[in-house]
Scaffold this motif. Structure first.
Motif, PDB file in Angstrom:
ATOM      1  N   ASN A 152     -13.986  72.000  -4.283  1.00  0.00           N
ATOM      2  CA  ASN A 152     -14.304  73.542  -4.593  1.00  0.00           C
ATOM      3  C   ASN A 152     -12.356  73.744  -5.318  1.00  0.00           C
ATOM      4  N   LYS A 153     -11.837  73.767  -5.433  1.00  0.00           N
ATOM      5  CA  LYS A 153     -10.486  74.026  -6.419  1.00  0.00           C
ATOM      6  C   LYS A 153      -9.848  72.905  -5.399  1.00  0.00           C
ATOM      7  N   LYS A 154      -8.733  72.924  -7.015  1.00  0.00           N
ATOM      8  CA  LYS A 154      -7.904  71.406  -6.950  1.00  0.00           C
ATOM      9  C   LYS A 154      -6.810  72.082  -5.108  1.00  0.00           C
ATOM     10  N   PRO A 155      -7.096  70.839  -4.539  1.00  0.00           N
ATOM     11  CA  PRO A 155      -6.450  71.180  -3.725  1.00  0.00           C
ATOM     12  C   PRO A 155      -4.154  71.587  -3.704  1.00  0.00           C
ATOM     13  N   PRO A 156      -3.479  71.302  -3.086  1.00  0.00           N
ATOM     14  CA  PRO A 156      -2.189  71.961  -4.540  1.00  0.00           C
ATOM     15  C   PRO A 156      -1.326  70.560  -4.098  1.00  0.00           C
ATOM     16  N   ALA A 157      -0.312  70.825  -5.139  1.00  0.00           N
ATOM     17  CA  ALA A 157       0.507  69.329  -5.360  1.00  0.00           C
ATOM     18  C   ALA A 157       0.973  68.786  -4.771  1.00  0.00           C
ATOM     19  N   ALA A 158       1.240  67.633  -4.068  1.00  0.00           N
ATOM     20  CA  ALA A 158       1.558  66.929  -3.487  1.00  0.00           C
ATOM     21  C   ALA A 158       3.070  66.721  -2.911  1.00  0.00           C
ATOM     22  N   ILE A 159       3.658  66.870  -2.015  1.00  0.00           N
ATOM     23  CA  ILE A 159       5.213  67.140  -1.523  1.00  0.00           C
ATOM     24  C   ILE A 159       6.234  65.992  -2.011  1.00  0.00           C
ATOM     25  N   GLY A 166      14.583  61.610  -2.977  1.00  0.00           N
ATOM     26  CA  GLY A 166      13.549  60.356  -2.680  1.00  0.00           C
ATOM     27  C   GLY A 166      13.807  60.559  -1.805  1.00  0.00           C
ATOM     28  N   HIS A 167      13.650  61.638  -1.003  1.00  0.00           N
ATOM     29  CA  HIS A 167      13.210  61.466   0.492  1.00  0.00           C
ATOM     30  C   HIS A 167      11.905  60.992   0.710  1.00  0.00           C
ATOM     31  N   VAL A 168      10.774  61.508  -0.163  1.00  0.00           N
ATOM     32  CA  VAL A 168       8.932  61.231  -0.425  1.00  0.00           C
ATOM     33  C   VAL A 168       8.824  60.015  -0.487  1.00  0.00           C
ATOM     34  N   ILE A 169       8.461  59.178   0.222  1.00  0.00           N
ATOM     35  CA  ILE A 169       7.093  57.949  -0.282  1.00  0.00           C
ATOM     36  C   ILE A 169       6.199  57.988  -0.152  1.00  0.00           C
ATOM     37  N   TYR A 170       5.143  58.257  -1.687  1.00  0.00           N
ATOM     38  CA  TYR A 170       4.314  58.342  -1.795  1.00  0.00           C
ATOM     39  C   TYR A 170       3.197  57.126  -2.038  1.00  0.00           C
ATOM     40  N   LEU A 171       2.139  57.591  -1.657  1.00  0.00           N
ATOM     41  CA  LEU A 171       1.213  56.689  -1.502  1.00  0.00           C
ATOM     42  C   LEU A 171      -0.522  56.510  -2.019  1.00  0.00           C
ATOM     43  N   LYS A 172      -1.006  56.618  -2.841  1.00  0.00           N
ATOM     44  CA  LYS A 172      -1.339  56.657  -3.872  1.00  0.00           C
ATOM     45  C   LYS A 172      -2.773  55.350  -3.346  1.00  0.00           C
ATOM     46  N   ILE A 211      -0.664  63.226   5.611  1.00  0.00           N
ATOM     47  CA  ILE A 211      -1.682  63.421   5.034  1.00  0.00           C
ATOM     48  C   ILE A 211      -1.912  64.479   4.638  1.00  0.00           C
ATOM     49  N   PRO A 212      -1.451  65.241   3.434  1.00  0.00           N
ATOM     50  CA  PRO A 212      -1.722  66.864   3.633  1.00  0.00           C
ATOM     51  C   PRO A 212      -3.060  67.453   2.965  1.00  0.00           C
ATOM     52  N   THR A 213      -3.227  65.636   2.291  1.00  0.00           N
ATOM     53  CA  THR A 213      -4.136  66.325   1.414  1.00  0.00           C
ATOM     54  C   THR A 213      -5.631  66.172   1.623  1.00  0.00           C
ATOM     55  N   PHE A 214      -6.829  66.745   2.258  1.00  0.00           N
ATOM     56  CA  PHE A 214      -8.321  65.924   3.348  1.00  0.00           C
ATOM     57  C   PHE A 214      -7.372  65.280   3.925  1.00  0.00           C
ATOM     58  N   HIS A 215      -7.178  65.362   4.912  1.00  0.00           N
ATOM     59  CA  HIS A 215      -6.086  64.887   6.173  1.00  0.00           C
ATOM     60  C   HIS A 215      -7.063  63.987   6.670  1.00  0.00           C
ATOM     61  N   ILE A 239      12.670  59.945   5.651  1.00  0.00           N
ATOM     62  CA  ILE A 239      11.925  59.442   4.585  1.00  0.00           C
ATOM     63  C   ILE A 239      10.250  60.304   5.809  1.00  0.00           C
ATOM     64  N   ILE A 240       9.247  60.990   4.161  1.00  0.00           N
ATOM     65  CA  ILE A 240       8.879  61.633   4.315  1.00  0.00           C
ATOM     66  C   ILE A 240       7.356  60.297   3.995  1.00  0.00           C
ATOM     67  N   ILE A 241       7.033  60.317   4.114  1.00  0.00           N
ATOM     68  CA  ILE A 241       5.309  59.195   4.076  1.00  0.00           C
ATOM     69  C   ILE A 241       4.466  60.060   3.402  1.00  0.00           C
ATOM     70  N   GLU A 242       4.122  59.954   2.728  1.00  0.00           N
ATOM     71  CA  GLU A 242       2.785  61.290   1.495  1.00  0.00           C
ATOM     72  C   GLU A 242       2.082  60.306   1.676  1.00  0.00           C
ATOM     73  N   ASP A 243       0.494  59.644   2.187  1.00  0.00           N
ATOM     74  CA  ASP A 243      -0.530  59.326   2.211  1.00  0.00           C
ATOM     75  C   ASP A 243      -1.476  59.704   1.596  1.00  0.00           C
ATOM     76  N   ASP A 244      -1.975  59.865   0.390  1.00  0.00           N
ATOM     77  CA  ASP A 244      -2.819  60.514  -0.591  1.00  0.00           C
ATOM     78  C   ASP A 244      -3.968  59.832  -1.257  1.00  0.00           C
ATOM     79  N   PRO A 245      -5.350  59.164  -0.001  1.00  0.00           N
ATOM     80  CA  PRO A 245      -6.087  58.183  -0.513  1.00  0.00           C
ATOM     81  C   PRO A 245      -7.175  59.009  -1.340  1.00  0.00           C
ATOM     82  N   TRP A 246      -6.956  60.476  -1.575  1.00  0.00           N
ATOM     83  CA  TRP A 246      -8.692  60.702  -1.897  1.00  0.00           C
ATOM     84  C   TRP A 246      -8.350  62.728  -2.563  1.00  0.00           C
ATOM     85  N   SER A 247      -7.429  62.921  -2.971  1.00  0.00           N
ATOM     86  CA  SER A 247      -7.148  64.050  -3.186  1.00  0.00           C
ATOM     87  C   SER A 247      -7.940  64.041  -4.916  1.00  0.00           C
ATOM     88  N   GLU A 248      -7.999  63.414  -5.283  1.00  0.00           N
ATOM     89  CA  GLU A 248      -9.040  63.446  -6.705  1.00  0.00           C
ATOM     90  C   GLU A 248     -10.702  64.230  -6.112  1.00  0.00           C
TER      91      GLU A 248
END
Length: 492
Positions: A299-306, A313-319, A257-261, A286-295
């Motif tokens: 302050n500033k926007k977080p970095p772009a998603a993995i 095709g290594h990343v499965i992205y969950l929004k 969970i890279p963004t606001f872990h 495989i990377i599972i990138e879990d992104d529940p609330w990056s919005e």
């Protein structure tokens, strides 16, 4: 009773038995007064030595989880059952204890909806901050224009209009995913479950952050995965430790969970995101990138998603859309590509043949319009006010030895207490004052740390937050004062 033992794991067999029993107690599967298998029976069941089981039972009894009664057996200790709310089964249902299950733990569900008045245990947004009236009007309009919608199934992959809208939405966030590579799920939790049931079997290695989201731990443990953990620092998952684990074990899945872990609130740097992707590519993981609330940034926007850097095709992205838009709709988006996506689509078909059509149609106008942007802007402001209130109260009222991570977004605050405080026991005291929080032990997949807690500032009103945080600090003062008095007593 199911016990999970992995002979190729780095943790000892006795410790695995210990942790399995603790997990089942804290999940409510083993309730107070229940009898555990005898040392001899468990030794035979698990095919381990008597000494191994005795060592695990001794440690459990020493830590107060079980009691051994001479001539009768070993029982779950009522005083240390980790705040399980369920009561002992009524006698007519006792036969059910003989029915084998394969759930090693299910801790997170117990903290999702709780009876306590001050509910700080689950990452949910105050309903008053969400789009209730607009959603109500949208439902009425949909039913007026299409009264037969209740008689229609949606596409297994998800409504095509919603997938096209999410394609445009994710493109603005630099997440590359064509509509044909998007899958609508019943929240991000189903996305995690679909990935696990598709790609994880007993003994497969999964790397997770420590601490991490308890709902994901429950799913991966349920599949029999060998879970290895990587600690989190101020910049996210420790890549140096991840590198060592990848060299030695070649994990099948890396969950992050890279963004606001969740639960710590930290943001992974762009450099580490790149490094983790490079590692996954080098070992075909495989990377599972879990992104529940990056919005939800303050302050500033977080970095772009993995996922934005993923070309192979290594990343499965969950929004997740449930938390910040409409929890009652239970909508999540999974983005993947190639045969991985095709297999996940098949798993979705096996699971439920597609998510409800009405809830997908309800959200469509908001994602397609400026309403979504305006809503997120207002939500960020409201949640920042609540975060700042909690930080101020902690600064004013918390005792010495208490520290916390200041989140730059998200819904949670990670609090660390003196190492001798067990937040599972602290929760019992908090519940007496109608207060709940998430004990940090629920967030650790393997070795547990008991002196942390996750406090969610997003669900309660400012008045309730004030009451809850001051009450928590008062409980902490009492615990620390009692310890000091005990340590200085001439009788000890």
């Amino acid at each position: 009773m199911y016990f999970e033992i992995q002979r190729n794991a780095e943790i000892s067999l006795s410790k695995q038995i210990y942790l399995s029993i603790v997990d089942q107690i804290r999940s409510g599967f083993l309730q107070e007064g229940m009898q555990l298998p005898s040392v001899r029976d468990l030794s035979k069941q698990l095919e381990v030595s008597l000494v191994t089981v005795v060592k695990a039972y001794n440690e459990l009894e020493q830590d107060g989880f079980i009691n051994s009664v001479q001539g009768k057996g070993t029982f779950v200790n009522a005083e240390r059952k980790a705040a399980a709310d369920t009561q002992t089964e009524a006698l007519p249902f006792n036969w059910q204890l003989s029915v084998q299950n394969y759930l090693p733990r299910s801790q997170f569900a117990r903290f999702h909806h709780v009876p306590e008045k001050i509910h700080l245990s689950s990452s949910m947004v105050d309903p008053g901050l969400l789009l209730n009236r607009p959603l109500e009007r949208e439902i009425q309009q949909i039913l007026s224009e299409n009264p037969k919608i209740f008689s229609q199934y949606g596409e297994i992959q998800g409504d095509s209009q919603l997938r096209n809208a999410m394609y445009e939405y994710l493109k603005k966030a630099e997440v590359p995913a064509e509509p044909d590579n998007l899958l609508v799920t019943n929240g991000s939790q189903q996305g995690i479950d679909l990935i696990a049931r598709t790609f994880i079997g007993p003994g497969d290695v999964v790397v997770m952050e420590a601490p991490t989201y308890p709902g994901a731990i429950d799913v991966f443990r349920g599949r029999g995965a060998t879970i290895l953990t990587v600690p989190v620092d101020h910049s996210g998952m420790r890549v140096d430790i991840l590198q060592h684990l990848c060299d030695k074990h070649k994990p099948k899945i890396i969950y992050t969970i890279p963004t606001f872990h969740n639960p710590t609130g930290v943001v992974m740097t762009s450099k580490r995101r790149r490094q983790i992707l490079d590692l996954a590519q080098s070992i075909q993981s495989i990377i599972i990138e879990d992104d529940p609330w990056s919005e939800v940034y303050f302050n500033k926007k977080p970095p772009a998603a993995i996922k934005s850097m993923d070309h192979y095709g290594h990343v499965i992205y969950l929004k997740g859309l449930s938390k910040t838009l409409a929890p009652g709709c239970r909508i999540g988006i999974l983005a993947a590509s190639g045969s991985i996506f095709n297999r996940l689509l098949a798993a979705k078909a096996n699971a439920d043949l597609g998510s409800p059509l009405l809830t997908q149609k309800i959200l469509l106008p908001f994602i397609q319009s400026k309403k979504m942007t305006d809503h997120m802007k207002k939500l960020r402001t409201a949640l920042r006010i609540r975060r700042d209130l909690v930080l101020d109260l902690l600064s004013q009222h918390s005792p010495d030895g208490v520290s916390w991570v200041i989140p730059e977004g998200g819904l949670n605050l990670w609090i660390s207490l003196p190492s001798w405080i067990d937040t599972n026991l602290l929760l019992l005291e908090a519940k007496k004052q109608h207060l709940s929080f998430l004990p940090g032990s629920a967030c650790y997949p393997v070795e547990q740390e008991n002196h942390h807690l996750r406090l969610s500032y997003s669900y309660m009103s400012e008045q309730q937050l004030h009451q809850g945080v001051t009450t928590l600090c008062s409980i902490l003062h009492s615990e620390i004062s009692s310890k000091k008095l005990h340590d200085h007593s001439p009788y000890f």
